[in-house]
Design an enzyme around this catalytic site. Structure first.
Site, PDB file in Angstrom:
ATOM      1  N   ASN A 106      -0.636   1.665   5.964  1.00  0.00           N
ATOM      2  CA  ASN A 106       0.393   0.941   5.220  1.00  0.00           C
ATOM      3  C   ASN A 106       1.158   0.101   6.218  1.00  0.00           C
ATOM      4  OD1 ASN A 106       2.418   0.043   3.525  1.00  0.00           O
ATOM      5  ND2 ASN A 106       3.576   1.948   3.616  1.00  0.00           N
ATOM      6  N   GLY A 107       1.183  -1.200   5.995  1.00  0.00           N
ATOM      7  CA  GLY A 107       1.898  -2.086   6.904  1.00  0.00           C
ATOM      8  C   GLY A 107       1.109  -3.350   7.157  1.00  0.00           C
TER       9      GLY A 107
ATOM     10  N   GLY B 127       0.655   0.194  -5.058  1.00  0.00           N
ATOM     11  CA  GLY B 127      -0.588  -0.559  -5.008  1.00  0.00           C
ATOM     12  C   GLY B 127      -1.423  -0.269  -6.232  1.00  0.00           C
TER      13      GLY B 127
ATOM     14  N   SER C 196      13.222  -1.889 -12.846  1.00  0.00           N
ATOM     15  CA  SER C 196      13.779  -1.844 -11.498  1.00  0.00           C
ATOM     16  C   SER C 196      15.274  -2.127 -11.453  1.00  0.00           C
ATOM     17  CB  SER C 196      13.037  -2.833 -10.593  1.00  0.00           C
ATOM     18  OG  SER C 196      13.085  -4.139 -11.144  1.00  0.00           O
TER      19      SER C 196
ATOM     20  N   CYS D 247       0.789  -1.225   0.000  1.00  0.00           N
ATOM     21  CA  CYS D 247       0.000   0.000   0.000  1.00  0.00           C
ATOM     22  C   CYS D 247       0.820   1.274   0.000  1.00  0.00           C
ATOM     23  CB  CYS D 247      -0.954   0.090   1.192  1.00  0.00           C
ATOM     24  SG  CYS D 247      -0.992  -1.250   2.319  1.00  0.00           S
TER      25      CYS D 247
ATOM     26  N   CYS E 151      12.497  -0.552   6.711  1.00  0.00           N
ATOM     27  CA  CYS E 151      12.631  -1.635   5.733  1.00  0.00           C
ATOM     28  C   CYS E 151      13.708  -1.301   4.709  1.00  0.00           C
ATOM     29  CB  CYS E 151      11.289  -1.856   5.034  1.00  0.00           C
ATOM     30  SG  CYS E 151      11.361  -3.017   3.662  1.00  0.00           S
TER      31      CYS E 151
ATOM     32  N   CYS F  51       8.030 -11.942   4.490  1.00  0.00           N
ATOM     33  CA  CYS F  51       7.846 -10.678   5.210  1.00  0.00           C
ATOM     34  C   CYS F  51       6.457 -10.672   5.833  1.00  0.00           C
ATOM     35  CB  CYS F  51       7.995  -9.493   4.260  1.00  0.00           C
ATOM     36  SG  CYS F  51       7.664  -7.889   5.052  1.00  0.00           S
TER      37      CYS F  51
ATOM     38  N   TYR G 147      13.882  -1.736  -3.943  1.00  0.00           N
ATOM     39  CA  TYR G 147      12.824  -1.912  -4.946  1.00  0.00           C
ATOM     40  C   TYR G 147      11.556  -1.100  -4.711  1.00  0.00           C
ATOM     41  CZ  TYR G 147       9.235  -4.274  -7.751  1.00  0.00           C
ATOM     42  OH  TYR G 147       8.220  -4.546  -8.623  1.00  0.00           O
TER      43      TYR G 147
ATOM     44  N   ASP H 217      19.188  -7.544 -12.017  1.00  0.00           N
ATOM     45  CA  ASP H 217      17.820  -7.390 -11.535  1.00  0.00           C
ATOM     46  C   ASP H 217      17.860  -7.059 -10.055  1.00  0.00           C
ATOM     47  OD1 ASP H 217      15.097  -7.226 -11.687  1.00  0.00           O
ATOM     48  OD2 ASP H 217      14.745  -9.335 -12.153  1.00  0.00           O
TER      49      ASP H 217
ATOM     50  N   CYS I 226      15.366  -3.203   8.997  1.00  0.00           N
ATOM     51  CA  CYS I 226      14.682  -4.490   8.954  1.00  0.00           C
ATOM     52  C   CYS I 226      15.104  -5.179   7.660  1.00  0.00           C
ATOM     53  CB  CYS I 226      13.164  -4.328   8.984  1.00  0.00           C
ATOM     54  SG  CYS I 226      12.301  -5.911   8.861  1.00  0.00           S
TER      55      CYS I 226
ATOM     56  N   CYS J 236      13.686 -10.389   5.435  1.00  0.00           N
ATOM     57  CA  CYS J 236      13.468 -11.197   4.233  1.00  0.00           C
ATOM     58  C   CYS J 236      14.774 -11.809   3.737  1.00  0.00           C
ATOM     59  CB  CYS J 236      12.811 -10.361   3.132  1.00  0.00           C
ATOM     60  SG  CYS J 236      13.692  -8.854   2.699  1.00  0.00           S
TER      61      CYS J 236
END
Length: 491
Positions: A121-122, A46, A303, A20, A256, A402, A262, A365, A458, A461
């Site tokens: 968001n979260g 989003g 990206s 989001c 994060c 995540c 990304y 990538d 954080c 991942c």
């Protein structure tokens, strides 16, 4: 913000997806129009649903829809349905079962103290447990979104002021949140105590604006003031008075790190650093750590472009657009029949044969998730005549899920969750494969390296080092264990 039925399942995508983006403005005539423009700048966060709620001093108004911002707020008539000088909006990705109107934010409720709208968001990692407790006390939920848990916690708080109610509610919450809240008295914005999800503040004339990324301010013509600090609560009244507080004290932030890799647009500023500069630096670190003899550096668009530029600059290998991306493949593209030759990857990306034929290629990538797209792109390069294909990844191996607002597959579906490096290389059929190291990633974002005793970001991942408890995950694992007990056995 996730759906509580299947929070982390995505059967089709092969990218980690930020679920989001939020935008809010108070103190501006026709606030909803500015909100819609800001959300358009956050569309990458989003793309399946959008909503805006406004307040005209007396009444709240909401318009929500599935699809892009432009599909729902392109006309003057649509914005005219949202009068007032305060508005908040939300763009979202849905998870399985979640692509329906009742989960589209902002969520709104009439509380005893008045109207309450929230854009989130979260992800609340104990939402399932809290929801069960609230239902047992008589709460009736209208959505399957974890965000609605916050509304019920606020509604049942016994504190007198709305700010105190919100703080009281969030003391019970674990996980990640960046919230924009509207009440008849004004707007509130806050981040979780670790600042996992981003939120920034700006000024547009006399108005105050909030957004997930600074790029939204550029688009609406606002001035970026600062980020909302981890654990900070900001209140803005209709007279423009701004008050801040830090009710949770000072904890070491863990924003994060994948925002650098990304999620954020490259023209945003995240954690006081240019995202573009970080991505280019990642490519430079990658070239130092994983050099290879080659003729061309080719990004996987879009990206992979900044990291590929950095890799090229550091290595001296020429940068070329060896893959051309189509920007006109919409969500509703008619799927071809079983006999069609071209896959969805081929519709979105096409090899630039004149550039890559006969060349040794370094493909760059941002990440590898399931690996299926990487396999197809490597094959695309070979079909176009590339002599060698070396794959370089601008993030460490993504081997863990995540639980903080990012749509990730189960670990068993993550390529790095089930294979070592040689097996991954064989799976995607590259001549070589390398990822940036975790310390190299930290160096690229301006630090000396990862502080393993107290990480600065954080990065769960990549490392599996989760900064908060994961209550709902533990509950699911316990239930799965119970279901797997042999008949006749008792736990």
């Amino acid at each position: 913000m996730t759906n509580l039925t299947h929070p982390f399942l995505d059967l089709d995508g092969d990218k980690l997806r930020e679920e989001c983006g939020v935008f809010g403005v108070i103190g501006l005539a026709d606030a909803a129009a500015t909100c819609a423009l800001g959300l358009h700048a956050l569309q990458h966060r989003g793309q399946e649903a959008v909503g805006i709620t406004s307040f005209d001093g007396t009444e709240f108004f909401t318009r929500r829809g599935l699809g892009h911002v432009a599909e729902n707020f392109a006309s003057g008539e649509s914005v005219a349905e949202l009068p007032g000088s305060m508005a908040a909006g939300h763009v979202r990705y849905s998870t399985t079962g979640g692509s329906n109107m009742r989960n589209v934010q902002p969520l709104y409720a009439d509380l005893a103290s008045g109207g309450f709208a929230v854009a989130h968001n979260g992800n609340i990692s104990n939402a399932r447990k809290l929801r069960q407790e609230l239902v047992e006390k008589g709460a009736i939920f209208q959505s399957t979104s974890d965000t609605e848990v916050i509304i019920h916690l606020v509604a049942t708080s016994r504190y007198p002021t709305m700010m105190d109610k919100l703080v009281d509610a969030l003391r019970l919450v674990e996980g990640a949140y960046a919230l924009i809240v509207m009440t008849p008295r004004g707007m509130m914005a806050c981040r979780d105590p670790l600042g996992i999800r981003p939120l920034v503040m700006g000024r547009l004339g006399d108005a105050t604006v909030f957004a997930s990324e600074t790029v939204a301010f550029d688009v609406v013509g606002a001035q970026f003031i600062r980020q909302i600090e981890p654990g900070e609560f900001v209140e803005v009244d209709f007279d423009g008075t701004v008050r801040t507080s830090r009710p949770f004290g000072d904890l070491r932030p863990r924003p994060c790190i994948f925002e650098h890799v990304y999620f954020s647009r490259p023209d945003s500023i995240f954690n006081e650093r240019s995202v573009y500069a970080s991505r280019r630096a990642i490519g430079m670190e990658l070239a130092k750590e994983a050099p290879v003899e080659a003729d061309l550096v080719v990004p996987v668009p879009d990206s992979g472009v900044p990291a590929a530029i950095g890799y090229s600059q550091q290595s001296g290998i020429p940068f070329e657009l060896g893959i051309i991306r189509s920007h006109y493949v919409g969500r509703t593209f008619i799927q071809p029949g079983d006999g069609a030759r071209h896959s969805s990857v081929a519709r979105k990306h096409n090899a630039n044969r004149a550039i890559v034929e006969g060349k040794r290629i370094v493909l760059i990538d941002d990440s590898i998730v399931r690996g299926t797209t990487s396999l197809k792109i490597v094959q695309m390069m070979r079909d176009a005549g590339a002599k060698e294909v070396h794959f370089r990844v601008a993030s460490p191996p993504t081997g863990h899920g995540c639980y903080y607002g990012v749509d990730t597959p189960e670990r068993s579906k993550l390529l790095a969750g089930r294979m070592d490096l040689p097996a991954m290389r064989e799976f995607i059929q590259a001549d070589s494969l390398a990822f940036i190291s975790i310390d190299g990633l930290y160096r690229a974002v301006g630090l000396a390296g990862r502080d393993n005793a107290c990480p600065q970001y954080c990065d769960a991942c990549f490392t599996g080092d989760y900064p908060t408890s994961l209550t709902d995950l533990a509950l699911r694992q316990d239930e799965d264990a119970q279901l797997k007990l042999p008949v006749g056995k008792v736990a």
